[in-house]
Design an enzyme around this catalytic site. Sequence first.
Site, PDB file in Angstrom:
ATOM      1  N   TYR A   1      -0.609  -0.560  10.600  1.00  0.00           N
ATOM      2  CA  TYR A   1      -0.853  -1.025   9.230  1.00  0.00           C
ATOM      3  C   TYR A   1       0.293  -0.605   8.312  1.00  0.00           C
ATOM      4  CZ  TYR A   1      -3.236  -1.323   4.657  1.00  0.00           C
ATOM      5  OH  TYR A   1      -3.578  -1.613   3.355  1.00  0.00           O
TER       6      TYR A   1
ATOM      7  N   SER B   1       0.851  -1.188   0.000  1.00  0.00           N
ATOM      8  CA  SER B   1       0.000   0.000   0.000  1.00  0.00           C
ATOM      9  C   SER B   1       0.889   1.241   0.000  1.00  0.00           C
ATOM     10  CB  SER B   1      -0.859   0.012   1.263  1.00  0.00           C
ATOM     11  OG  SER B   1      -1.442   1.284   1.459  1.00  0.00           O
TER      12      SER B   1
HETATM   13  N1  LIG Z   1      -8.807  -0.955   0.125  1.00  0.00           N
HETATM   14  C1  LIG Z   1      -7.756  -0.172   0.001  1.00  0.00           C
HETATM   15  O1  LIG Z   1      -7.860   1.060  -0.124  1.00  0.00           O
HETATM   16  C2  LIG Z   1      -6.377  -0.779  -0.011  1.00  0.00           C
HETATM   17  C3  LIG Z   1      -5.301   0.080  -0.325  1.00  0.00           C
HETATM   18  C4  LIG Z   1      -4.033  -0.451  -0.348  1.00  0.00           C
HETATM   19  C5  LIG Z   1      -3.841  -1.783  -0.081  1.00  0.00           C
HETATM   20  N2  LIG Z   1      -4.881  -2.589   0.245  1.00  0.00           N
HETATM   21  C6  LIG Z   1      -4.634  -3.985   0.538  1.00  0.00           C
HETATM   22  O2  LIG Z   1      -5.385  -4.787  -0.342  1.00  0.00           O
HETATM   23  C7  LIG Z   1      -5.592  -6.065   0.249  1.00  0.00           C
HETATM   24  C8  LIG Z   1      -7.053  -6.451   0.129  1.00  0.00           C
HETATM   25  O3  LIG Z   1      -7.807  -5.612   0.972  1.00  0.00           O
HETATM   26  P1  LIG Z   1      -9.269  -5.077   0.604  1.00  0.00           P
HETATM   27  O4  LIG Z   1      -9.225  -3.604   0.773  1.00  0.00           O
HETATM   28  O5  LIG Z   1      -9.732  -5.677  -0.655  1.00  0.00           O
HETATM   29  O6  LIG Z   1     -10.116  -5.594   1.851  1.00  0.00           O
HETATM   30  P2  LIG Z   1     -10.969  -6.910   2.116  1.00  0.00           P
HETATM   31  O7  LIG Z   1     -12.161  -6.955   1.248  1.00  0.00           O
HETATM   32  O8  LIG Z   1     -11.180  -6.954   3.585  1.00  0.00           O
HETATM   33  O9  LIG Z   1      -9.980  -8.074   1.678  1.00  0.00           O
HETATM   34  C9  LIG Z   1      -9.097  -8.689   2.556  1.00  0.00           C
HETATM   35  C10 LIG Z   1      -9.238 -10.187   2.382  1.00  0.00           C
HETATM   36  O10 LIG Z   1      -8.222 -10.828   3.150  1.00  0.00           O
HETATM   37  C11 LIG Z   1      -8.788 -11.962   3.772  1.00  0.00           C
HETATM   38  N3  LIG Z   1      -8.066 -12.240   5.006  1.00  0.00           N
HETATM   39  C12 LIG Z   1      -7.960 -11.457   6.112  1.00  0.00           C
HETATM   40  N4  LIG Z   1      -7.255 -12.089   7.061  1.00  0.00           N
HETATM   41  C13 LIG Z   1      -6.920 -13.295   6.537  1.00  0.00           C
HETATM   42  C14 LIG Z   1      -6.210 -14.418   7.037  1.00  0.00           C
HETATM   43  N5  LIG Z   1      -5.689 -14.431   8.282  1.00  0.00           N
HETATM   44  N6  LIG Z   1      -6.022 -15.491   6.234  1.00  0.00           N
HETATM   45  C15 LIG Z   1      -6.544 -15.499   4.984  1.00  0.00           C
HETATM   46  N7  LIG Z   1      -7.232 -14.480   4.453  1.00  0.00           N
HETATM   47  C16 LIG Z   1      -7.424 -13.404   5.231  1.00  0.00           C
HETATM   48  C17 LIG Z   1     -10.249 -11.601   4.047  1.00  0.00           C
HETATM   49  O11 LIG Z   1     -11.087 -12.753   4.026  1.00  0.00           O
HETATM   50  P3  LIG Z   1     -11.451 -13.582   5.349  1.00  0.00           P
HETATM   51  O12 LIG Z   1     -11.782 -12.576   6.408  1.00  0.00           O
HETATM   52  O13 LIG Z   1     -12.590 -14.428   4.928  1.00  0.00           O
HETATM   53  O14 LIG Z   1     -10.242 -14.400   5.669  1.00  0.00           O
HETATM   54  C18 LIG Z   1     -10.586 -10.693   2.872  1.00  0.00           C
HETATM   55  O15 LIG Z   1     -11.191 -11.409   1.825  1.00  0.00           O
HETATM   56  C19 LIG Z   1      -5.074  -5.961   1.681  1.00  0.00           C
HETATM   57  O16 LIG Z   1      -3.779  -6.504   1.758  1.00  0.00           O
HETATM   58  C20 LIG Z   1      -5.045  -4.466   1.907  1.00  0.00           C
HETATM   59  O17 LIG Z   1      -4.110  -4.099   2.901  1.00  0.00           O
HETATM   60  C21 LIG Z   1      -6.156  -2.108   0.286  1.00  0.00           C
END
Ligand SMILES: NC(=O)c1ccc[n+]([C@@H]2O[C@H](COP(=O)([O-])OP(=O)(O)OC[C@H]3O[C@@H](n4cnc5c(N)ncnc54)[C@H](OP(=O)(O)O)[C@@H]3O)[C@@H](O)[C@H]2O)c1
Length: 251
Positions: free
Chosen positions: A151, A138
């Site tokens: 984070y 990120s």
């Molecule tokens: N949204 C943003 O603005 C943004 C910006 C920069 C980077 N990111 C990164 O993008 C990635 C995806 O995030 P998102 O924003 O799409 O949010 P999200 O919808 O919450 O996706 C995160 C996914 O990770 C899974 N997860 C969490 N803990 C886990 C574990 N211990 N083992 C296996 N799976 C796990 C969750 O599923 P379960 O809970 O079912 O396991 C969920 O499907 C993350 O790494 C986040 O830091 C997001």
Amino acid sequence: MADGHKKLAWITGGGSGIGKALALALDALDWQVIISGRTEQKLQAVVEKSQQMAYSTLDVTDKEQNQQVFSVLCEQYGLPDLVILNAGDYSPMPVDEFNLDLIYKLNQVNYLGVMNGLAAILPPMKERKSGQILLMSSVAGYRGLPDAAPYGATKAALINFAEALYMPLKEQGVLLRVVNPGFVTTQLTAQNSFKMPAEITTNEAAERIVKALETDSFEITFPKRFTYILKILRALPYRIYFFLISKITGK
Ligand SMILES: NC(=O)c1ccc[n+]([C@@H]2O[C@H](COP(=O)([O-])OP(=O)(O)OC[C@H]3O[C@@H](n4cnc5c(N)ncnc54)[C@H](OP(=O)(O)O)[C@@H]3O)[C@@H](O)[C@H]2O)c1
């Protein structure tokens, strides 16, 4: 592919958000996609949208489970062409509420969870001398941001780790890259109480990432109108950075 086999991708955190959008985008391009995450219902709901997608439940914080899930996947489908270590978690930590449990949790998922995945994937990809691995980091990893310390530190660790290995692994045929998105509308960013600049949808994020698969640059970052401003902030001397970031965030 030149030899006629379907391209194969494994995506962690594929049950929601950016991972889900990526899975569906690759599926639409006729990739064989396997998604993982902890919640079976979420994975099932994504897989049901496709003729060929599959899932395997996984908690990325479990070292042995990562190895098991990956070796079963390889037995069933072969060694992936692309792995996206995308599973991640986020909660803000207000400056006056030091939260050690949150720090441990985010390290376990965002940093060590990715290391667990890499430990399984890297040896066979190095042996085959090909493969692409994306670490979902990120722009919060560029520099410290008030309220995002636990984070941001995990994402900075991923960037640093991948920077160290990018060239040596590239020489061995394996492309280890980082994805640094700005704000994407997901359940994670729904926790933010501030107005997120240049926020984009998960489909837009997936589109940028899929397009970048054809390149071999170290970093995939978007939307550039926002992330390039953060790159400039990153390059500034501390004194100027702290002045500006405290003006911008009011902290
Ligand atoms: N949204 C943003 O603005 C943004 C910006 C920069 C980077 N990111 C990164 O993008 C990635 C995806 O995030 P998102 O924003 O799409 O949010 P999200 O919808 O919450 O996706 C995160 C996914 O990770 C899974 N997860 C969490 N803990 C886990 C574990 N211990 N083992 C296996 N799976 C796990 C969750 O599923 P379960 O809970 O079912 O396991 C969920 O499907 C993350 O790494 C986040 O830091 C997001």
